[in-house]
Motif scaffolding. Structure first.
Motif, PDB file in Angstrom:
ATOM      1  N   TRP A 463       0.883  -1.180   0.000  1.00 22.04           N
ATOM      2  CA  TRP A 463       0.000   0.000   0.000  1.00 22.04           C
ATOM      3  C   TRP A 463       0.917   1.224   0.000  1.00 22.04           C
ATOM      4  N   GLU A 499      -5.901   1.981  -5.959  1.00 22.79           N
ATOM      5  CA  GLU A 499      -5.653   2.487  -4.604  1.00 22.79           C
ATOM      6  C   GLU A 499      -6.133   3.930  -4.506  1.00 22.79           C
ATOM      7  N   THR A 502      -6.676   6.472   2.087  1.00 23.64           N
ATOM      8  CA  THR A 502      -7.407   5.742   3.133  1.00 23.64           C
ATOM      9  C   THR A 502      -8.487   6.610   3.761  1.00 23.64           C
ATOM     10  N   ASN A 522     -12.345   1.281  -0.382  1.00 21.05           N
ATOM     11  CA  ASN A 522     -11.077   0.566  -0.222  1.00 21.05           C
ATOM     12  C   ASN A 522     -11.288  -0.837   0.337  1.00 21.05           C
ATOM     13  N   LEU A 526     -10.000  -4.274  -1.327  1.00 20.18           N
ATOM     14  CA  LEU A 526      -9.099  -5.189  -0.623  1.00 20.18           C
ATOM     15  C   LEU A 526      -9.746  -6.549  -0.397  1.00 20.18           C
ATOM     16  N   ILE A 534      -0.499  -6.754   4.241  1.00 21.81           N
ATOM     17  CA  ILE A 534      -0.369  -5.438   3.616  1.00 21.81           C
ATOM     18  C   ILE A 534       0.797  -4.730   4.289  1.00 21.81           C
ATOM     19  N   THR A 536       3.047  -0.950   4.330  1.00 21.95           N
ATOM     20  CA  THR A 536       3.018   0.453   3.926  1.00 21.95           C
ATOM     21  C   THR A 536       4.080   1.234   4.677  1.00 21.95           C
ATOM     22  N   CYS A 541      -1.706   5.472   7.042  1.00 20.72           N
ATOM     23  CA  CYS A 541      -2.339   4.375   6.299  1.00 20.72           C
ATOM     24  C   CYS A 541      -2.350   3.110   7.157  1.00 20.72           C
TER      25      CYS A 541
END
Length: 702
Positions: A463, A499, A502, A522, A526, A534, A536, A541
């Motif tokens: 992400w 994407e 968020t 989102n 997902l 995930i 990031t 996020c």
């Protein structure tokens, strides 16, 4: 044990004095019930909320943090409070022991139970312990009093006088209760000395303070009559002190443990969603009674100790928002408004149509009590909740007011309009084209998950986040992190154009409707791909995906880049070999260190770099200081005081680093801006953790 080694309870005390004591005890019990019912009526004006889950865990945590005083003694000056708290609890237990061995002894005898143990070795140890508690109480209170009187720190400052009610509690403050503590302890020691002087017990050496006081009193001619009247003075002092608990600021001794019991057991910083968007008549909070009962209990539990301000970025940079003042001012507002609220509640219960409840025409809670500057100043860094000894939850109350401003009044800083529109229209707060979200990865051979025949084959979904996708400086971090995963043989993919933001900035800034929209989108994306993990580089996020998306049906295993990089290093899949001979200090992102209690992985990964010298500053880990970007503040200007990022950079400079390492794209921008403002670009580097590890492992980014 020798039953002669004891003392006669209530020796030399005439019956009228004893009757007075029990009369005062009954009056105290009535006063406590009255005070409890008063606050119960006020607290239950709030909206219902379930805080009774996991009762055993709540009880254990409450006992740990109230009796253990962990959040008090972690500050260097907290030992003063701890000493007289322990002393008071010890003296209370001692008084209870005397009660059991006198008044309750005969009651227990009726059931064939022998509860008399006030003699022999126990009695001797008891006397020594009580003298010690008296000394601790006197010492602790005097030291705390001196701190307040002669070196009063700014954290003990009070809100503006016009926002404080003129009532008994505020007039007495902490000065009167603390004075009564000292008087009760001093007269207690004097009473013990007078008894020793008048009765001459053979075992008085265990009362190592009382016997000294007794010699002094004996030298002054004190006898049985003196002891009798001193007993009355001591009892009156004790009862005045006890009356302070329900009717003065000392009520936090009762309300504090209660508030700790009802604390939020979930992740710190997690915001509660607005339920029933379609049917709700109002969003957010504009009236004090719209808060939950727990939020009203927070107000009544506040110690006014100021620990919430120690690392508060707004307080430390001269801005209007002071979390301590906010809670106190809202409590005073609640007390002012209470008669009107209670009258309206009574009318509602009676179903009376002939008499209307009086209308409230006092100050508006948002614009006049809290003020807009305070409402919009918060960075949601979480220090206020970290520092509070009784688990007051400040962030939710502030965001609730923002929600009302945004959703009901369309009242918010004008700079935020672009961020809201950008998230709504293009899926990012910059408003840049959604189809360009994956352009940073051009030529890097990074697959988009939609292109894979079997998405379940990937190890992690990367992400990237809005900053990592669109901001030129943070695109270099995305490339470094991707290079590290490739070098380690990790199978990963990105969502690319699927994407979107968020929604973190929208949620923290009060636009809950926009947040709920993008979060649902989102989660749908997902859940379609069902990623195993995930990862990031953005703590915001991370926090949303891990802690807040479950409310929208998204439950995922989420890792921050620091955790994943350290995992790869520990597994031998990444091998930092290139030396970086620099003194590095790591700036902990608030949303990792404070809200999610994660700081070890970053230091472990940096420590694996040959030649790197890791230097810490005082404001690190859970005590980290905000960069100024959280709470959506990255998208608005600072119009008050000094800039928060400048304050944070000054703190980091104390470690004399050559490089500041970060683990957040917004921290990167804020700290680089601070470096540029000081013209230190030639001597100071700001690098993401992934960039430093990539430099050491030989990953090249173009």
């Amino acid at each position: 044990m020798n039953e002669q080694v004891t003392r006669q309870i209530l020796w030399n005390i005439p019956a009228p004095f004893i009757v007075l004591m029990y009369g005062l005890l009954v009056l105290l019990m009535v006063g406590c019930v009255y005070a409890f019912l008063k606050w119960y009526r006020l607290v239950t004006l709030g909206v219902s909320e379930n805080r009774l889950d996991h009762p055993f865990e709540r009880l254990m945590l409450s006992l740990r943090d109230s009796f253990g005083q962990g959040n008090v003694i972690r500050e260097s000056w907290g030992w003063m409070h701890y000493s007289f708290y322990v002393a008071f609890v010890g003296l209370f237990i001692g008084t209870t022991i005397v009660l059991i061995n006198s008044d309750l002894r005969d009651l227990f005898d009726l059931f064939g139970l022998d509860f008399y143990f006030y003699y022999g070795d126990f009695y001797l140890y008891f006397k020594a312990a009580m003298d010690t508690f008296f000394l601790l109480l006197i010492l602790g209170v005097l030291m705390e009093g001196a701190r307040r009187a002669f070196r009063k720190p700014t954290l003990l400052n009070e809100p503006p006088a016009e926002k404080i009610r003129d009532n008994l509690e505020n007039r007495l403050g902490y000065g009167f209760p603390m004075t009564m503590m000292v008087l009760a302890a001093v007269t207690g020691l004097m009473l013990e000395g007078a008894r020793i002087n008048a009765a001459h017990p053979a075992f008085h050496e265990w009362a190592y303070v009382g016997r000294v006081v007794g010699r002094i009193e004996g030298g002054l001619g004190a006898g049985a009559t003196y002891h009798r009247w001193l007993w009355l003075v001591h009892v009156l002092c004790v009862f005045v002190l006890l009356f302070c608990f329900p009717f003065t600021k000392l009520r936090h001794l009762i309300f504090g443990p209660l508030n700790l019991f009802f604390r939020n057991l979930g992740p710190r910083g997690r915001l509660a969603p607005i339920k029933d968007f379609e049917t709700a008549e109002t969003f957010g909070v504009s009236q004090v009674e719209q808060y939950t009962w727990k939020q009203l209990l927070d107000m009544s539990s506040c110690l006014e100790c100021g620990r919430c301000t120690i690392n508060c970025p707004t307080v430390n940079t001269g801005k209007v928002l002071n979390p301590k003042y906010l809670v106190i001012e809202q409590r005073e507002h609640l007390l002012d408004k209470a008669p009107f609220l209670l009258a309206a509640k009574a009318n509602g219960k009676n179903g009376s149509e002939s008499t209307e409840a009086p209308a409230w025409n006092g100050p508006d809670m948002i614009t006049q009590v809290a003020t807009e500057e305070a409402v919009w100043g918060c960075t949601t860094c979480g220090w206020c909740e970290e520092g509070c000894p009784v688990s007051i939850e400040h962030i939710q109350r502030i965001v609730d007011m923002r929600r009302y401003d945004v959703l009901m009044e369309s009242r918010f800083p004008t700079e935020l309009t672009g961020a809201f529109k950008g998230i709504e229209n293009q899926g990012n707060p910059w408003g840049l084209a959604q189809e360009k979200r994956a352009e940073w990865a051009n030529g890097l051979e990074i697959p988009e998950i939609a292109e894979l025949e079997d998405p379940s084959e990937i190890d992690v979904l990367y992400w990237v986040g809005c900053a990592g996708s669109y901001d030129e400086r943070n695109q270099r971090v995305s490339k470094s992190f991707s290079g590290l995963m490739k070098q380690a043989g990790v199978k990963f993919a990105i969502l690319g154009r699927e994407e979107t933001c968020t929604g973190d900035p929208a949620r923290r800034l009060g636009n809950e409707y926009l947040y709920a929209t993008v979060a649902a989108q989102n989660v749908e994306t997902l859940n379609r791909y069902k990623p195993r993990r995930i990862v990031t580089q953005c703590p915001h996020c991370f926090h949303n995906l891990k802690n807040e998306y479950p409310d929208f049906g998204g439950n995922y295993t989420v890792l921050h880049e620091a955790e994943f990089i350290d995992e790869l290093i520990q597994a031998g899949r990444l091998k930092p070999r290139g030396k970086i001979d620099e003194r590095i200090t790591y700036h902990d992102p608030c949303y990792m260190a404070r809200h999610n209690r994660k700081w070890d992985s970053a230091r472990s990964a940096l420590g694996a770099i040959p030649g790197a010298e890791i230097a810490e500053v005082e404001q690190s880990k859970n005590r980290t200081f905000c960069c100024g970007a959280g709470g959506g503040c990255f998208w608005k200007e600072e119009h008050e005081g000094t800039r928060i990022n400048q304050k944070r950079f000054d703190q980091l400079q104390e470690a004399k680093p050559k490089c500041v390492a970060v683990g957040c794209p917004f921290c990167m921008t804020m700290l680089e801006d601070a470096v540029k403002s000081r013209s230190l670009e030639e001597t100071m580097r700001v690098r993401d953790l992934a960039e430093l590890v990539a430099e050491s492992t030989g990953v090249t980014t173009k």
